[in-house]
Write a protein that holds these residues in place. Structure first.
Motif, PDB file in Angstrom:
ATOM      1  N   ALA A 182      -5.495  77.833 -54.344  1.00 19.31           N
ATOM      2  CA  ALA A 182      -5.774  77.103 -55.589  1.00 19.31           C
ATOM      3  C   ALA A 182      -6.854  76.053 -55.350  1.00 19.31           C
ATOM      4  N   GLY A 183      -7.894  76.084 -56.189  1.00 19.69           N
ATOM      5  CA  GLY A 183      -8.963  75.101 -56.099  1.00 19.69           C
ATOM      6  C   GLY A 183     -10.108  75.487 -55.188  1.00 19.69           C
ATOM      7  N   ILE A 184     -10.044  76.652 -54.542  1.00 19.17           N
ATOM      8  CA  ILE A 184     -11.103  77.088 -53.628  1.00 19.17           C
ATOM      9  C   ILE A 184     -11.879  78.226 -54.277  1.00 19.17           C
ATOM     10  N   GLY A 185     -13.166  78.025 -54.480  1.00 18.07           N
ATOM     11  CA  GLY A 185     -14.030  79.046 -55.068  1.00 18.07           C
ATOM     12  C   GLY A 185     -14.977  79.621 -54.042  1.00 18.07           C
ATOM     13  N   PRO A 186     -15.882  80.528 -54.476  1.00 19.30           N
ATOM     14  CA  PRO A 186     -16.780  81.198 -53.535  1.00 19.30           C
ATOM     15  C   PRO A 186     -17.717  80.242 -52.796  1.00 19.30           C
ATOM     16  N   LYS A 187     -18.175  79.183 -53.471  1.00 16.50           N
ATOM     17  CA  LYS A 187     -19.098  78.246 -52.807  1.00 16.50           C
ATOM     18  C   LYS A 187     -18.400  77.541 -51.653  1.00 16.50           C
ATOM     19  N   THR A 188     -17.199  77.031 -51.906  1.00 22.19           N
ATOM     20  CA  THR A 188     -16.443  76.355 -50.847  1.00 22.19           C
ATOM     21  C   THR A 188     -16.080  77.327 -49.734  1.00 22.19           C
ATOM     22  N   ARG A 246     -12.515  86.499 -48.818  1.00 24.31           N
ATOM     23  CA  ARG A 246     -11.524  86.867 -49.846  1.00 24.31           C
ATOM     24  C   ARG A 246     -10.253  86.037 -49.697  1.00 24.31           C
ATOM     25  N   ALA A 247      -9.802  85.878 -48.465  1.00 21.26           N
ATOM     26  CA  ALA A 247      -8.540  85.178 -48.219  1.00 21.26           C
ATOM     27  C   ALA A 247      -8.602  83.733 -48.705  1.00 21.26           C
ATOM     28  N   MET A 248      -9.683  83.040 -48.433  1.00 20.44           N
ATOM     29  CA  MET A 248      -9.771  81.623 -48.799  1.00 20.44           C
ATOM     30  C   MET A 248      -9.780  81.408 -50.305  1.00 20.44           C
ATOM     31  N   GLU A 285      -9.523  70.815 -41.155  1.00 23.12           N
ATOM     32  CA  GLU A 285     -10.404  69.662 -41.292  1.00 23.12           C
ATOM     33  C   GLU A 285     -11.667  69.966 -42.096  1.00 23.12           C
ATOM     34  N   GLN A 286     -11.823  71.209 -42.542  1.00 24.65           N
ATOM     35  CA  GLN A 286     -13.014  71.566 -43.319  1.00 24.65           C
ATOM     36  C   GLN A 286     -12.982  70.875 -44.680  1.00 24.65           C
ATOM     37  N   ARG A 287     -14.161  70.549 -45.201  1.00 25.24           N
ATOM     38  CA  ARG A 287     -14.264  69.845 -46.484  1.00 25.24           C
ATOM     39  C   ARG A 287     -13.982  70.807 -47.641  1.00 25.24           C
ATOM     40  N   VAL A 288     -13.035  70.417 -48.480  1.00 19.52           N
ATOM     41  CA  VAL A 288     -12.681  71.212 -49.668  1.00 19.52           C
ATOM     42  C   VAL A 288     -12.557  70.240 -50.837  1.00 19.52           C
TER      43      VAL A 288
END
Length: 686
Positions: free
Chosen positions: A436-442, A430-432, A460-463
């Motif tokens: 802005a720009g972060i959806g459930p898949k990411t 939920r927090a992530m 460093e995670q890919r977004v």
């Protein structure tokens, strides 16, 4: 003590004498206090605690269990005032503090954190509220493929309700399904798989739900060594509202106090109305027999709330219960006004009658807030609410969006929970998505990456490219909010500040929600740690958000509408009970067993004993039912509730509304009629 009646004094002083050195076989025997409605139960229990302290009991070894944190706080304040008065001072400074006073769930959470290392728990475990638990069980449900079944599989709310019922009643799943969820019986084996996976997921994430707080506590004291240690730790255990306990709560008490020494429980079997939450009236009915010799039974039957005619009617209703502790409430408040039993044609007339009576009492000096309309289920007040709105009468209906169910509150708490417990996937997921720009898949991919590499590599995670700047800001927030980096409550202040900057993007009504975030930040400063803040907020949240429910802000007075369940513990000068007919009371959904019918009888008794001076019970003759499968719209004719039989009618004054028009005298000619009409027209303006 001089303010107590004889029965209250006996309850306060039973088994207490000399200094509290633990000596003597007859001291501190188990005690059951049957406290009738309005009998001064809270004052009696507070006086008993004060008496124990006055005789040398260690306040740190007194465990006081209630069903709300507010009740525990009020009890502690009363005890402090009593001790201050005994010492001849008005100051509470230096008064003993009841450090172990709270709800079953709150005390359970404290003990589990304290003993976590000895029972295989991480002391930093997260506590989920009901909505979070529903989301987690839904995640498991999807993972097992149950949402793709060709036939309808129970939704997350039903699954959680079944799980909770099985835990709190300690009944086999098959029995729970057959008694409360018969349409789900075909899914028994799949539900077992679901619940096992749900439990394993919680354990992997070090998450406990609301029911786990009792279940883990009960399992912990199932070990004789731990039970003996905790039982010795609390020499005196006092329990309020014992009729509302479930089997787990009773098992906990009997485990830590197997001989009952130092155990006092207070309650009223006639007010046991929460079976739908897992409570069982058997706990209080069977309590004395658990001990040898049996627990001492004392009864408080003097009522300080209602007039005697109201009590006579209520006594007559509960006297027909199949099993109970015998008592007849009595009062020194005499009155010639019996409760009214009002027959009306339908729910439209019922609403019109209620409004007429509410306004008449208001004109006679009874404020709207001193009047309440009670009903079995929330939808029973629908017609009345329309009529009140049409007549511009302000009202408050107990309910509304709970504080912790509001999206903005859940958002902020999810961030805090994830900083405290990195394994809480639900909170992290939920927090992530607030970034802005972060959806459930990411978010799901990042959670998997963090689980493998550690949260130190969060930045460093890919977004997605468009969300990188916002992601780096969020990662910095999580790093700086780590409890090992910043002392409490600074991390939560940072979280609130970051979230407030996102609110305009996340919510159209950001300004309205802003007040709740500010209130949360202020509340956080009153707690010693994030763990304590999250625990207390989850177990005993504020009633509603700033923009939901609550009294009308522009009216100084308003009528109370409430279900009977929500009205327990309350009192009003005048009480009106709607729909006292079979099918509504007892509810046609609660007549499957003798036990269910008896609880419905107790429900009516609770409603009646809320009234101080005026009680009206309304009996509509018919209902207009819409959209009934196979029948369409139709009238349903009803009969007076079975709990008020013909034999009980002398306790009521019967009334039919609207009254039949009076026939004109035979010699009342047209000329006289015209004269009367003219006089009435003039009187309108005089």
């Amino acid at each position: 003590m001089a303010q107590l009646n004889a029965a209250q004094r006996a309850a306060v002083t039973f088994g207490i004498g000399g200094r509290d050195d633990g000596a003597g076989d007859d001291r501190h025997r188990p005690l059951l206090i049957i406290a009738g409605a309005g009998s001064g139960k809270t004052a009696t229990l507070a006086q008993r605690v004060a008496q124990l302290l006055a005789h040398g009991a260690d306040p740190g070894r007194i465990l006081l269990l209630t069903f709300s944190r507010r009740a525990a706080s009020e009890m502690a304040r009363r005890v402090e005032r009593l001790l201050a008065q005994r010492a001849g001072t008005c100051s509470l400074a230096g008064a003993p503090s009841l450090t172990w006073s709270g709800t079953f769930h709150g005390i359970g959470a404290r003990l589990l954190r304290e003993y976590a290392g000895r029972i295989g728990l991480d002391p930093m475990f997260t506590i989920h509220d009901r909505q979070d638990s529903g989301d987690l069980i839904n995640m498991v449900r999807h993972g097992l493929g149950f949402s793709a079944k060709s036939k309808r599989f129970p939704l997350k709310g039903t699954c959680l309700a079944i799980y909770s019922a099985a835990i709190n009643t300690q009944a086999p799943l098959r029995e729970v399904l057959q008694s409360a969820f018969p349409w789900c019986t075909e899914w028994e084996s799949d539900l077992k798989r679901l619940f096992l996976e749900y439990v394993q997921t919680k354990q992997a994430q070090q998450v406990l739900d609301y029911d786990d707080l009792l279940l883990y506590w009960a399992q912990m004291v199932g070990e004789p060594a731990l039970a003996g240690e905790i039982g010795e730790r609390f020499r005196h255990v006092l329990v309020d509202e014992y009729q509302d306990t479930n089997r787990l709560q009773a098992a906990i008490l009997l485990a830590i106090k197997p001989d009952g020494r130092g155990l006092t429980v207070v309650g009223d079997d006639a007010q046991s109305i929460y079976a739908f939450r897992g409570a069982t009236v058997r706990n209080i009915l069977d309590f004395p027999a658990h001990f040898d010799p049996p627990a001492q039974l004392l009864t408080l039957d003097r009522n300080y709330r209602s007039t005697q005619p109201i009590l006579n009617a209520a006594n007559s209703v509960i006297a027909l219960a199949s099993e109970r502790y015998s008592k007849d409430l009595w009062s020194e408040r005499a009155s010639s006004q019996k409760p009214l039993l009002v027959a009306v044609r339908d729910d439209a007339d019922q609403a019109a009658y209620v409004v007429e009576r509410v306004l008449a009492r208001r004109e006679a000096g009874t404020r709207l807030k001193a009047q309440a309309v009670l009903f079995r289920t929330a939808q029973h007040s629908a017609r009345l609410e329309i009529e009140l709105t049409r007549r511009n009468i302000p009202f408050v209906k107990f309910g509304g969006l709970k504080f912790l169910e509001a999206a903005h509150v859940k958002d902020v708490l999810a961030i805090l929970r994830w900083t405290q417990n990195p394994r809480d996937r639900l909170a992290g997921f939920r927090a992530m998505q607030l970034v802005a720009g972060i959806g459930p898949k990411t978010a799901g991919a990042v959670l998997n990456g963090v689980a493998a590499a550690g949260r130190a590599l969060l930045a460093e995670q890919r977004v997605p490219e468009g969300g990188k700047a916002a992601w780096l800001e969020f990662s910095a927030l999580i790093s700086s909010s780590d409890p090992a980096v910043s002392p409490w409550p600074a991390p939560f202040e940072q979280i609130c500040s970051w979230y407030q900057a996102q609110m305009a993007r996340l919510h159209e009504d950001a300004l309205i929600r802003q007040a709740d975030i500010e209130q949360l930040a202020l509340m956080a400063t009153t707690y010693a740690s994030a763990e304590r803040f999250l625990t207390e907020l989850t177990l005993d949240p504020p009633n509603a958000t700033s923009d939901q429910a609550g009294p009308p802000l522009l009216d100084e007075d308003y009528l109370i509408l409430s279900t009977i369940h929500s009205a327990k513990g309350q009192e009003w000068t005048a009480v009106t009970v709607l729909n006292a007919v079979d099918g509504c009371m007892p509810s046609d959904m609660a007549t499957g067993s003798a036990g269910e019918i008896e609880e419905e009888r107790r429900l009516l008794y609770v409603a009646m004993t809320r009234a101080k001076e005026e009680l009206e019970i309304i009996v509509p003759q018919r209902f207009y039912i819409t959209h009934q499968p196979g029948f369409g719209d139709r009238h349903l004719y009803a009969s007076r509730t079975r709990f008020i039989s013909n034999a009980l009618l002398p306790h009521f004054e019967q009334l039919t509304w609207p009254p039949a028009p009076e026939a004109a005298p035979a010699n009342h000619d047209a000329k006289q009629q015209a004269f009367d009409l003219a006089a009435r027209m003039r009187a309108m303006w005089q």
